[in-house]
Design an enzyme around this catalytic site. Structure first.
Site, PDB file in Angstrom:
ATOM      1  N   MET A 153      14.950  60.176  58.366  1.00 52.13           N
ATOM      2  CA  MET A 153      14.407  61.123  57.385  1.00 52.13           C
ATOM      3  C   MET A 153      15.552  61.812  56.643  1.00 52.13           C
ATOM      4  SD  MET A 153      11.136  60.962  57.383  1.00 52.13           S
ATOM      5  CE  MET A 153      10.918  62.299  56.204  1.00 52.13           C
ATOM      6  N   ASP A 204       1.974  58.003  54.433  1.00 52.61           N
ATOM      7  CA  ASP A 204       2.349  59.188  55.210  1.00 52.61           C
ATOM      8  C   ASP A 204       1.131  59.842  55.846  1.00 52.61           C
ATOM      9  OD1 ASP A 204       5.224  59.407  54.823  1.00 52.61           O
ATOM     10  OD2 ASP A 204       4.755  59.707  52.708  1.00 52.61           O
ATOM     11  N   GLY A 252       7.057  66.351  55.679  1.00 58.72           N
ATOM     12  CA  GLY A 252       5.937  67.228  55.332  1.00 58.72           C
ATOM     13  C   GLY A 252       5.553  67.182  53.861  1.00 58.72           C
ATOM     14  N   PHE A 253       6.554  67.007  53.005  1.00 54.80           N
ATOM     15  CA  PHE A 253       6.259  67.076  51.570  1.00 54.80           C
ATOM     16  C   PHE A 253       7.111  66.099  50.769  1.00 54.80           C
ATOM     17  CE2 PHE A 253       5.297  71.098  53.547  1.00 54.80           C
ATOM     18  CZ  PHE A 253       4.024  71.367  53.065  1.00 54.80           C
ATOM     19  N   GLY A 254       6.531  65.606  49.687  1.00 55.47           N
ATOM     20  CA  GLY A 254       7.295  64.779  48.756  1.00 55.47           C
ATOM     21  C   GLY A 254       8.058  65.667  47.789  1.00 55.47           C
ATOM     22  N   GLY A 255       8.920  65.043  47.014  1.00 56.11           N
ATOM     23  CA  GLY A 255       9.595  65.764  45.936  1.00 56.11           C
ATOM     24  C   GLY A 255      10.724  66.687  46.356  1.00 56.11           C
ATOM     25  N   GLY A 301       8.761  58.160  46.881  1.00 52.73           N
ATOM     26  CA  GLY A 301       7.456  58.661  46.467  1.00 52.73           C
ATOM     27  C   GLY A 301       7.480  59.130  45.028  1.00 52.73           C
ATOM     28  N   SER A 302       7.997  60.341  44.831  1.00 55.01           N
ATOM     29  CA  SER A 302       7.971  60.915  43.484  1.00 55.01           C
ATOM     30  C   SER A 302       8.770  60.089  42.486  1.00 55.01           C
ATOM     31  CB  SER A 302       8.475  62.362  43.520  1.00 55.01           C
ATOM     32  OG  SER A 302       9.674  62.457  44.255  1.00 55.01           O
ATOM     33  N   HIS A 327       3.729  55.865  58.416  1.00 51.89           N
ATOM     34  CA  HIS A 327       4.675  56.857  58.926  1.00 51.89           C
ATOM     35  C   HIS A 327       3.865  58.013  59.492  1.00 51.89           C
ATOM     36  CE1 HIS A 327       7.986  60.034  57.769  1.00 51.89           C
ATOM     37  NE2 HIS A 327       7.842  59.901  59.071  1.00 51.89           N
ATOM     38  N   SER A 384       5.948  55.391  48.391  1.00 54.93           N
ATOM     39  CA  SER A 384       5.124  56.260  49.231  1.00 54.93           C
ATOM     40  C   SER A 384       3.928  56.755  48.443  1.00 54.93           C
ATOM     41  CB  SER A 384       5.945  57.448  49.730  1.00 54.93           C
ATOM     42  OG  SER A 384       5.079  58.401  50.304  1.00 54.93           O
ATOM     43  N   ASP A 428      13.925  57.735  54.180  1.00 51.93           N
ATOM     44  CA  ASP A 428      12.725  58.342  53.602  1.00 51.93           C
ATOM     45  C   ASP A 428      12.993  59.776  53.187  1.00 51.93           C
ATOM     46  OD1 ASP A 428      10.146  59.039  52.900  1.00 51.93           O
ATOM     47  OD2 ASP A 428       9.345  58.971  54.946  1.00 51.93           O
ATOM     48  N   GLY A 429      12.868  60.026  51.879  1.00 53.07           N
ATOM     49  CA  GLY A 429      12.955  61.388  51.362  1.00 53.07           C
ATOM     50  C   GLY A 429      14.041  61.551  50.308  1.00 53.07           C
ATOM     51  N   GLY A 430      13.624  61.936  49.107  1.00 51.48           N
ATOM     52  CA  GLY A 430      14.585  62.231  48.048  1.00 51.48           C
ATOM     53  C   GLY A 430      15.300  61.024  47.485  1.00 51.48           C
ATOM     54  N   MET A 462       3.456  61.348  61.007  1.00 50.18           N
ATOM     55  CA  MET A 462       4.070  62.656  61.270  1.00 50.18           C
ATOM     56  C   MET A 462       3.035  63.479  62.016  1.00 50.18           C
ATOM     57  SD  MET A 462       5.865  62.965  57.580  1.00 50.18           S
ATOM     58  CE  MET A 462       4.883  61.603  56.974  1.00 50.18           C
ATOM     59  N   HIS A 510       4.267  52.531  51.754  1.00 53.35           N
ATOM     60  CA  HIS A 510       4.520  53.570  52.756  1.00 53.35           C
ATOM     61  C   HIS A 510       3.366  54.578  52.752  1.00 53.35           C
ATOM     62  CE1 HIS A 510       7.353  55.942  55.251  1.00 53.35           C
ATOM     63  NE2 HIS A 510       6.891  57.002  54.621  1.00 53.35           N
ATOM     64  N   MET A 566      -0.151  62.783  58.112  1.00 51.91           N
ATOM     65  CA  MET A 566       0.269  64.114  58.598  1.00 51.91           C
ATOM     66  C   MET A 566      -0.926  64.830  59.208  1.00 51.91           C
ATOM     67  SD  MET A 566       2.608  65.408  55.431  1.00 51.91           S
ATOM     68  CE  MET A 566       3.659  64.292  54.489  1.00 51.91           C
TER      69      MET A 566
HETATM   70  C1  DX5 Z   1       7.855  63.210  53.481  1.00 52.44           C
HETATM   71  C2  DX5 Z   1       7.338  61.803  53.489  1.00 52.44           C
HETATM   72  C3  DX5 Z   1       7.926  60.930  52.456  1.00 52.44           C
HETATM   73  C4  DX5 Z   1       7.643  61.361  51.042  1.00 52.44           C
HETATM   74  C5  DX5 Z   1       8.847  61.048  50.240  1.00 52.44           C
HETATM   75  O1  DX5 Z   1       7.435  63.853  54.639  1.00 52.44           O
HETATM   76  O2  DX5 Z   1       7.597  61.211  54.730  1.00 52.44           O
HETATM   77  O3  DX5 Z   1       7.520  59.582  52.645  1.00 52.44           O
HETATM   78  O4  DX5 Z   1       6.565  60.710  50.453  1.00 52.44           O
HETATM   79  O5  DX5 Z   1       8.663  61.548  48.964  1.00 52.44           O
HETATM   80  P1  DX5 Z   1       9.884  61.627  47.953  1.00 52.44           P
HETATM   81  O6  DX5 Z   1      10.346  60.227  47.707  1.00 52.44           O
HETATM   82  O7  DX5 Z   1       9.289  62.277  46.750  1.00 52.44           O
HETATM   83  O8  DX5 Z   1      10.950  62.460  48.608  1.00 52.44           O
HETATM   84 ZN    ZN Z   2       7.256  59.047  54.919  1.00 47.52          ZN
END
Ligand code: DX5
Ligand code: ZN
Length: 220
Positions: free
Chosen positions: A132, A30, A137-140, A192-193, A61, A5, A170-172, A63, A28, A32
């Site tokens: 999800m 994102d 909304g946010f990475g990490g 992502g992170s 993706h 991501s 997607d996420g974590g 959002m 990927h 938003m």
């Molecule tokens: C969150 C995004 C994810 C995000 C995941 O709203 O949809 O795609 O980038 O980031 P990580 O892998 O750091 O959770």
């Molecule tokens: Zn995403």
């Protein structure tokens, strides 16, 4: 499949950040809108530029509110897969039809606390399901494990031949959580992170893919 991501990449150097993960299955992206989620990222012009900068298929993706209006242009631009949120529209099937008619795969995404049962009937209109595993909304953020029940439910329907669908999460996702997700039957892992937070994002993608493949092979 691994889909890094770019939310966690350096937005001032997106072409180079895409190049750094050249061996990825999908990239990927994102999108938003600061309405559907409390954050603002990028939109169609940036996706159009990215499409010129990389050969990796783009996994957009969205959002955003009102995907019926905003999603098809991403397909027309050349995105490989366009995913929107079930919570953002009253007519997901119509949106999927428009995305497919514009030349892309159509994806449905559900937030962690949105049950999958009400949508099982319409999943045959989709190519991907994006589960999800954090609040969008946010990475990490930390991985929410209970969403894996949804992945298992849909995996069973795919394995029994009732559905043809890529199950994406997607996420974590990181070196640890990818194991549980792979065990649950996920096909495509967004990270992502865990990818862009390392010194060698390309090598991390390979390691994640190897790990997921090992677990999937052992589960069979
Ligand atoms: C969150 C995004 C994810 C995000 C995941 O709203 O949809 O795609 O980038 O980031 P990580 O892998 O750091 O959770
Ligand atoms: Zn995403």
């Amino acid at each position: 499949m691994i889909a890094p991501s770019i939310l966690s990449a350096d937005f001032a150097h997106l072409a180079a950040e895409a190049q750094a993960v050249e061996g990825s299955d999908w990239l990927h992206v994102d999108v938003m809108d600061n309405h559907f989620v409390p954050n603002l990222t990028l939109g169609l012009p940036v996706v159009q530029s990215l499409l010129r900068a990389t050969d990796i298929p783009l996994d957009c993706h969205l959002m955003i509110d009102d995907p019926g209006r905003w999603a098809p242009p991403y397909a027309e631009a050349g995105a490989y897969n366009v995913t929107f949120h079930a919570e953002a529209t009253d007519d997901p099937v119509a949106v999927a039809r428009d995305i497919r008619a514009a030349g892309a795969k159509a994806g449905l995404s559900v937030k962690p606390n949105t049950p999958i049962e009400p949508y099982l009937e319409i999943l045959r209109h989709f190519d991907t399901l994006l589960v999800m595993s954090v609040e969008p909304g946010f990475g990490g953020q930390s991985f929410i494990a209970h969403v894996l029940d949804k992945a298992r439910t849909v995996r069973r329907l795919v394995d029994s031949g009732e559905l043809r669908l890529i199950v994406e999460i997607d996420g974590g996702i990181n070196m640890d959580t990818i194991e549980q997700a792979a065990e649950a039957g996920v096909d495509c892992f967004v990270a992502g992170s865990a990818v862009y937070g390392t010194d060698d994002p390309g090598a991390t993608v390979e390691t994640l893919r190897r790990k997921a493949a090992e677990i999937a092979a052992a589960a069979r």
